[in-house]
Design a protein around this motif. Sequence first.
Motif: not given
Length: 91
Positions: A13-34
């Motif tokens: 997943v590529v997602a905007v770095d937003d608190g709603v994704y804390n603990g779900i999208v892990k940057d460079k592990m299961n996707g990217a936070l931008v």
Amino acid sequence: MVVLEALPSGLPVVAVDDGVYNGIVKDKMNGALVDNDSEQFARACLDILNNPKDRERLSNFASKSMQDFSLSATVKSFEKLYKKLINEHNN
């Protein structure tokens, strides 16, 4: 909802770095936070698409990372909570 559907399917997943994704999208592990920047978002998508080894690693971790959010895990968590509350109420 799209993120919660994609990850268990093994889609990075590529997602905007937003608190709603804390603990779900892990940057460079299961996707990217931008940042909330369309160029950065597009670059992150292209990086994943153009790097098969990274994409495979992200994909493998994506499905594993969602095991804690599975229906089975959620039911077990609620069952544990209910038992705790019942015990506290009865004491």
